[in-house]
Scaffold this motif. Sequence first.
Motif, PDB file in Angstrom:
ATOM      1  N   GLU A   1       0.822  -1.211   0.000  1.00  0.00           N
ATOM      2  CA  GLU A   1       0.000   0.000   0.000  1.00  0.00           C
ATOM      3  C   GLU A   1       0.858   1.264   0.000  1.00  0.00           C
ATOM      4  OE1 GLU A   1      -2.947  -0.079   3.076  1.00  0.00           O
ATOM      5  OE2 GLU A   1      -3.242  -2.221   2.845  1.00  0.00           O
TER       6      GLU A   1
ATOM      7  N   SER B   1       3.532   3.957  -1.849  1.00  0.00           N
ATOM      8  CA  SER B   1       3.942   4.404  -3.176  1.00  0.00           C
ATOM      9  C   SER B   1       5.430   4.121  -3.343  1.00  0.00           C
ATOM     10  CB  SER B   1       3.669   5.888  -3.327  1.00  0.00           C
ATOM     11  OG  SER B   1       4.665   6.632  -2.658  1.00  0.00           O
TER      12      SER B   1
ATOM     13  N   GLY C   1       8.054   6.050  -3.828  1.00  0.00           N
ATOM     14  CA  GLY C   1       8.937   6.859  -2.997  1.00  0.00           C
ATOM     15  C   GLY C   1       8.802   6.530  -1.522  1.00  0.00           C
TER      16      GLY C   1
ATOM     17  N   SER D   1       6.335  12.884  -2.936  1.00  0.00           N
ATOM     18  CA  SER D   1       6.192  11.427  -2.943  1.00  0.00           C
ATOM     19  C   SER D   1       4.950  11.018  -2.156  1.00  0.00           C
ATOM     20  CB  SER D   1       7.445  10.822  -2.314  1.00  0.00           C
ATOM     21  OG  SER D   1       7.217   9.483  -2.002  1.00  0.00           O
ATOM     22  N   GLY D   2       4.161  10.158  -2.728  1.00  0.00           N
ATOM     23  CA  GLY D   2       2.965   9.662  -2.043  1.00  0.00           C
ATOM     24  C   GLY D   2       1.746  10.535  -2.235  1.00  0.00           C
TER      25      GLY D   2
ATOM     26  N   GLY E   1      -0.116  10.780  -4.885  1.00  0.00           N
ATOM     27  CA  GLY E   1      -1.160  10.163  -5.703  1.00  0.00           C
ATOM     28  C   GLY E   1      -0.888  10.170  -7.190  1.00  0.00           C
ATOM     29  N   LYS E   2       0.346  10.444  -7.583  1.00  0.00           N
ATOM     30  CA  LYS E   2       0.644  10.534  -9.003  1.00  0.00           C
ATOM     31  C   LYS E   2       0.485   9.187  -9.707  1.00  0.00           C
ATOM     32  CE  LYS E   2       4.814  11.925  -8.022  1.00  0.00           C
ATOM     33  NZ  LYS E   2       4.726  11.846  -6.551  1.00  0.00           N
ATOM     34  N   SER E   3       1.065   8.156  -9.103  1.00  0.00           N
ATOM     35  CA  SER E   3       0.959   6.835  -9.740  1.00  0.00           C
ATOM     36  C   SER E   3      -0.483   6.369  -9.778  1.00  0.00           C
ATOM     37  CB  SER E   3       1.806   5.816  -8.972  1.00  0.00           C
ATOM     38  OG  SER E   3       3.161   6.159  -9.033  1.00  0.00           O
ATOM     39  N   THR E   4      -1.199   6.675  -8.709  1.00  0.00           N
ATOM     40  CA  THR E   4      -2.611   6.295  -8.678  1.00  0.00           C
ATOM     41  C   THR E   4      -3.364   6.977  -9.818  1.00  0.00           C
ATOM     42  OG1 THR E   4      -2.422   6.136  -6.277  1.00  0.00           O
ATOM     43  CG2 THR E   4      -4.638   6.209  -7.201  1.00  0.00           C
TER      44      THR E   4
ATOM     45  N   GLN F   1       6.542   2.749 -12.710  1.00  0.00           N
ATOM     46  CA  GLN F   1       7.658   3.215 -11.907  1.00  0.00           C
ATOM     47  C   GLN F   1       8.740   2.133 -11.804  1.00  0.00           C
ATOM     48  OE1 GLN F   1       5.892   4.927  -8.450  1.00  0.00           O
ATOM     49  NE2 GLN F   1       7.751   5.957  -7.798  1.00  0.00           N
TER      50      GLN F   1
ATOM     51  N   HIS G   1       9.935  13.844 -10.805  1.00  0.00           N
ATOM     52  CA  HIS G   1      10.293  14.594  -9.610  1.00  0.00           C
ATOM     53  C   HIS G   1      11.237  15.734  -9.955  1.00  0.00           C
ATOM     54  CE1 HIS G   1       8.167  12.357  -6.728  1.00  0.00           C
ATOM     55  NE2 HIS G   1       8.788  11.207  -6.961  1.00  0.00           N
TER      56      HIS G   1
HETATM   57  N1  LIG Z   1      -2.896  -0.509  -3.226  1.00  0.00           N
HETATM   58  C1  LIG Z   1      -2.979   0.485  -2.324  1.00  0.00           C
HETATM   59  N2  LIG Z   1      -3.695   0.308  -1.191  1.00  0.00           N
HETATM   60  C2  LIG Z   1      -3.787   1.291  -0.278  1.00  0.00           C
HETATM   61  N3  LIG Z   1      -3.213   2.481  -0.404  1.00  0.00           N
HETATM   62  C3  LIG Z   1      -2.487   2.726  -1.498  1.00  0.00           C
HETATM   63  C4  LIG Z   1      -2.333   1.759  -2.518  1.00  0.00           C
HETATM   64  N4  LIG Z   1      -1.563   2.274  -3.488  1.00  0.00           N
HETATM   65  C5  LIG Z   1      -1.243   3.530  -3.088  1.00  0.00           C
HETATM   66  N5  LIG Z   1      -1.800   3.804  -1.893  1.00  0.00           N
HETATM   67  C6  LIG Z   1      -1.688   5.067  -1.161  1.00  0.00           C
HETATM   68  O1  LIG Z   1      -2.111   6.096  -2.003  1.00  0.00           O
HETATM   69  C7  LIG Z   1      -1.265   7.235  -1.853  1.00  0.00           C
HETATM   70  C8  LIG Z   1      -0.751   7.663  -3.200  1.00  0.00           C
HETATM   71  O2  LIG Z   1       0.079   6.646  -3.759  1.00  0.00           O
HETATM   72  P1  LIG Z   1       0.780   6.795  -5.157  1.00  0.00           P
HETATM   73  O3  LIG Z   1       1.485   5.520  -5.463  1.00  0.00           O
HETATM   74  O4  LIG Z   1      -0.203   7.258  -6.148  1.00  0.00           O
HETATM   75  O5  LIG Z   1       1.841   7.935  -4.849  1.00  0.00           O
HETATM   76  P2  LIG Z   1       2.862   8.639  -5.834  1.00  0.00           P
HETATM   77  O6  LIG Z   1       2.427  10.031  -5.974  1.00  0.00           O
HETATM   78  O7  LIG Z   1       3.041   7.842  -7.067  1.00  0.00           O
HETATM   79  O8  LIG Z   1       4.188   8.616  -4.956  1.00  0.00           O
HETATM   80  P3  LIG Z   1       5.691   8.324  -5.394  1.00  0.00           P
HETATM   81  O9  LIG Z   1       6.222   9.536  -6.007  1.00  0.00           O
HETATM   82  O10 LIG Z   1       6.357   8.009  -4.086  1.00  0.00           O
HETATM   83  O11 LIG Z   1       5.681   7.146  -6.303  1.00  0.00           O
HETATM   84  C9  LIG Z   1      -0.194   6.863  -0.875  1.00  0.00           C
HETATM   85  O12 LIG Z   1      -0.507   7.449   0.367  1.00  0.00           O
HETATM   86  C10 LIG Z   1      -0.266   5.363  -0.778  1.00  0.00           C
HETATM   87  O13 LIG Z   1      -0.017   4.953   0.552  1.00  0.00           O
END
Ligand SMILES: Nc1ncnc2c1ncn2[C@@H]1O[C@H](COP(=O)(O)OP(=O)(O)OP(=O)(O)O)[C@@H](O)[C@H]1O
Lengths: 290, 290, 311, 268, 268
Positions: free
Chosen positions: D149, D151, D153, E55-56, E58-61, E96, E208
Amino acid sequence: MSATDLNDGLGEGSASTIVDTVWTEETSWLDRVPRAVSMLALFLAFLAVWQVVTMLGIISPIIMPTPAEVGRDLVTVALNLLAGDYMLGAMWITAKEVFFGFAIAITVGFSLGVLVGETSFGERAVMPYLVAIDTMPKIAFAPLFVAWLGFDIASKVALAAFIATFPIIVGTAAGLHAADTNARMLFKTMGASRWQTLVKLKLPTGLPHFFTGLKIGSVGVMAGAITGEFLGGGKGFGELIRVAASMLDTPRVFSLILYLSLIGLALFAFVNWVQRHFVFWHKARVAQSD
Amino acid sequence: MSATDLNDGLGEGSASTIVDTVWTEETSWLDRVPRAVSMLALFLAFLAVWQVVTMLGIISPIIMPTPAEVGRDLVTVALNLLAGDYMLGAMWITAKEVFFGFAIAITVGFSLGVLVGETSFGERAVMPYLVAIDTMPKIAFAPLFVAWLGFDIASKVALAAFIATFPIIVGTAAGLHAADTNARMLFKTMGASRWQTLVKLKLPTGLPHFFTGLKIGSVGVMAGAITGEFLGGGKGFGELIRVAASMLDTPRVFSLILYLSLIGLALFAFVNWVQRHFVFWHKARVAQSD
Amino acid sequence: QTLKDITFVQPSPSSINSFPIYVAISEGFFKEEGLNVRVESVNGSGPVIQALASGQAQFGRPGPGPVLNARARGVDVVFLYNMMVKSSFGIVVKDGDSFKSVPDLKGKVIGVGTADGAEVSFARGILSSLGMQENRDFTFLTVGDGGMAAAAFTRDDISAYAASTADAAILTYRGLKLRDITPVEFLTYFGNGFAVMQSTIDKDPKLVESFGRAVVRGQEFAADPKNRDRVLADLKAGMPQENEDRDFANALFEQVLAKTIPLDASKGWGYQDPAHWDRWHKSLVETGSLKQPIPDLPKAYTNAFVETWNK
Amino acid sequence: MNTAAAALTKLPSHRDVVYELRSVSKTFALRRIQALDKVDLRLERGSFSSVIGSSGCGKSTLLKIMAGLQSPSSGSVVLAGTPVMGTRRDIGMMFQHATLFPWRTTLENIVLPIEIRDGKHAARAKHEDARRLLELVGLKGFENVYPNELSGGMAQRAAICRMLITEPEVLLLDEPFSALDELSRDFMNMELQRICMAREATAFLVTHSIPEAVILSDTVYVMRPRPGRVVEEVPIDLPRPRTLDMITTPRFGALVEHIRSRLDKEAL
Amino acid sequence: MNTAAAALTKLPSHRDVVYELRSVSKTFALRRIQALDKVDLRLERGSFSSVIGSSGCGKSTLLKIMAGLQSPSSGSVVLAGTPVMGTRRDIGMMFQHATLFPWRTTLENIVLPIEIRDGKHAARAKHEDARRLLELVGLKGFENVYPNELSGGMAQRAAICRMLITEPEVLLLDEPFSALDELSRDFMNMELQRICMAREATAFLVTHSIPEAVILSDTVYVMRPRPGRVVEEVPIDLPRPRTLDMITTPRFGALVEHIRSRLDKEAL
Ligand SMILES: Nc1ncnc2c1ncn2[C@@H]1O[C@H](COP(=O)(O)OP(=O)(O)OP(=O)(O)O)[C@@H](O)[C@H]1O
Ligand SMILES: Nc1ncnc2c1ncn2[C@@H]1O[C@H](COP(=O)(O)OP(=O)(O)OP(=O)(O)O)[C@@H](O)[C@H]1O
Ligand SMILES: [Mg+2]
Ligand SMILES: [Mg+2]
């Protein structure tokens, strides 16, 4: 400083000592014993225990013969086999049963394994039946097999395949769950069809699991063929064992069983060999190509 | 533009339609059938084939009874079981054999699996013996078991454990090879001992493989217990089946076997359930906690 | 008074085939002898003797052939009590078939239950006495018992079946009508009986006495038609499932009982005629079931207790 | 942490050589790829060094050899006076890939090295420290979350915490901040400096960011690929402790430019 | 490639909206983490957009939702006029994590999307293209190497090749160059621009690096975490095609500074 001194002391020669710093699994003292030696040691230990047990006289010779008796009989059987006598024929029949049984088990087990691993219909509706069927004592179905397939090798092949199929189903199905989310998502974005995801992702990823099933199955197929022959009508090795057993000729029983286990070993080793060649990346990962 | 229009048209309600875009495995039409329905359909199909086969009269009722006969007998057996009559006692005995056999198989299989998976001594010197032993027809050893362990459940437990151990060995050993280089190197740098690497890395990583072995073993242990009862002594369900078979009371044989497979199913389902709870991350990975 | 625990081992799980034991248990004859008998079923005569040899059981009910085989291998097992005094084996054919007598089976396949069970020696003996030789005039096919035999007959894989009379009766009762074509003169090829290790006799002859006495009482009780209901109830108590269907159980019981009634009752229950043993022995050697003659055949059986039992 | 005091305690041991690599070469047998060619390195106790070089030039291989995870094909590696013949406990290593274990929560992943070194009890005692580290890297609230869960980073930051928890004397870091945003990265850089100075730890960092290398290091090693070799040791003469505003100084710019030019000379 | 011509062909379709996200929210059920809160996006055909955020956040989401790999908890995603209900063939996505398959050589990994789309025969026909791509990213000579022999950055470059080989109309890129050195990164950035312009592809990049976002994009979306939301759309008015020397222009510096300040405002 001291580090430098030490290093100077080591000089060019140090390279050779340091070559060993490659990362490998730690080995215990057991692992450093050469294979042949350790196998032989095990074998001798086993023989010794056996000899002692029989010498104590607590066990009747019709239940457990002495190593010497079995040794003598191993020679008799070997001579018979080498002379191409009836035992060779019997071994050939059993080998055929094992071969065909395994081939069928792989085909059926793989197909059903894919059904079970891929579809929730398979996992939740079909699997319970497969488990139920496999729990049932196969011996009870022997008359059915015979009624349909006769007393020839077909019914033994069927029984052998029957027993070996289940491990392959479970192994295949488990393997299909092994691919991780990243890889699955990647395939998704490539627009892979379900079939493609199966063939190009899940099956390769699951190969180690599949081979686990295959190895267990390879041993099961031997047991199945012999059981089949025990039940009736066979002319194979199982029948020889059965005749010997009914005559209480225990040394013969033991030596026949030993020869039989050679077939089993060969089959298992073969599966192992195929696995090494098919799942080369798994091995490479573990042993660090260096 | 058109995209906007479309989107406006969807408005707030669109959220609900889009909620379904979660990434999941593709499902075939088979998977959308509810489990109960599909199981029932399979069951009815199976019954129908059975009925037709018996009605054609090509198979003697001694070999294969009609569904109706078996159905009637299922009721008789159920009544006997419910009344706490001799069949319940027999089932209880078999259940005990299965339970103890499985417990022993898990203990022994796991230990030997670790030996085989961790040490090259185990893999190369011990494994061939294990394979050889497992290939041997256990039936031939039944008198030995009885001689050593008597007619009580001990000898059946031993045979059941014997048969179930091998899959667990193979599964455990395969699981220990599953950890990847990165994780192993990480443990190395943490200064983990061989034992710690085993317990904290290799075993958790290998759990899916271990459970594959366990599932196959859970089915094997049933077969082993019944085989044991067939071979000698014992007052369990296998004995009942054998008596019925020797009397050619085929409907009874079939109905006893069906009840027996319920024990097997329960055991398998239990292992499955334990796996889901133990290997939660594996499941979570696959099903996307969403 | 505490009861002595002993184990009796039989080659198949049937109370009817070992009815004197079951009757003696239920009627309390063993108890009166101070014995508590536990019955175990294994798979064939070989395992019965193995169980005796390993000391897991004190008494068993093997066939005479396996006993001689075991003795040939140095196991001092002794045939104690001739239970199936008349041959309990037979060669049967399907009722509709035209075979009238054994020579009609020339060139045919004869099914046998086990690879080398007593019925095989028996059938071999009959066939060779008629000048027929295996693999030239006939072949054996090991088909197993019960359902397997039925499958073999329905597939026409066998023309005849060498079986125990009980097996044949069951097949008939279940709808596969069979006809016995065994020549009468082979009735002296007696069947399974009670056996014991010589060491048991040496150590505890009293035990052998009391065991046999109770068996004889069971046999006599069962042989009396008056007691039929009681006997069937006794058998049911011992093995409920086999005796659920009373008609079936009764029919089978009568078949078996008939084989246990000696032609000459004067010698007492359990008596073994040395001449019959010689015949068995000769036949086993001739047909190769025994590799060589047994030097001390008379030691393979004993009539020493017959008198005491029948008192 | 009083940085002046930290600098003081650092002085006496300054000449102490912790790591000494002597013409370390590495050829991967299968394809005869020469990953490293006669690399010489001397790291002093408490020093911070970085290695910079194009992708595939052998940086990770160098780190693994230093950690005792791989053997050099020739040459010698000496750590604190003894040849490196395998992994050592005084080294904390962070790999290019985070590798958290899915069956452990973030917190449990972080205390894993303690658990391995000193047992479960010690690990539990360190939970507080682990929480503090997590808060430091901005992962407060994710203690009991399973890694799937997190990300990308966040996983990387958790891996940093896992390395820091044991307070190792030598830190080998393989692109530890590659998945972090600039802001977090700057912050983490400063924290890393603080921690290393406070503990007098020796650090060796692989990075692709020249400014990062310059701001953190006493020496920057510039590597060139095929075969991987060190073409220049750039001593960084900026005063300690370094601060982020140094980035705007001309000396900093000059150093970055110099290093960039050394890298530029190769074709991609 | 004639850039003037590319700019011309681009004009007619300029208004065409390829992607439209409308108040997309995403809450992860298990811990009620709100990863995205009412995100609105409009990507025009042929445009290049970047998203930048800590980081974290929500970009990947967001990328996964756009690719149809995850469903939004509420809101709508429309691609080329049809709602996104699952993955689509016209999207090329790069994750990623590189995820190469160990049983395929580098070359076989790269042509995998072709093999999946058009079969083995077509894949073989693309081997030449794949080799060219590999050469472009500096992996010449590694065609027949298995991925376990590649370095981190090499694997990432191979993954880029794998995405490019299908010439997708829409590119979703999740930190594609994080493991590359500056030089390779600059080069890859320019190549990416060239490819997108030539193919008139729409690109959406997570990064980033603020300079990377500015040099490549028509619009930079700045995200803030907890809950993840877009706080500003920064239009980048630098002329196309962009060149590396623009980095030194004041306008570029101003844009970078602006974006940095938008990110700075949050505490870590
Ligand atoms: N499968 C999952 N289940 C629960 N929470 C998740 C899941 N995937 C991501 N998250 C949460 O959603 C939030 C956003 O995650 P995401 O991967 O989109 O971040 P990000 O912007 O890509 O970060 P990074 O730059 O570190 O990759 C984070 O707080 C993460 O803990
Ligand atoms: N296990 C291996 N087997 C064979 N070759 C390898 C192996 N590991 C690395 N290499 C090769 O060694 C060279 C250096 O790899 P290394 O991982 O050290 O690069 P790196 O400098 O860390 O690159 P990056 O910045 O991309 O991570 C590469 O050419 C790579 O292909
Ligand atoms: Mg690297
Ligand atoms: Mg991300």
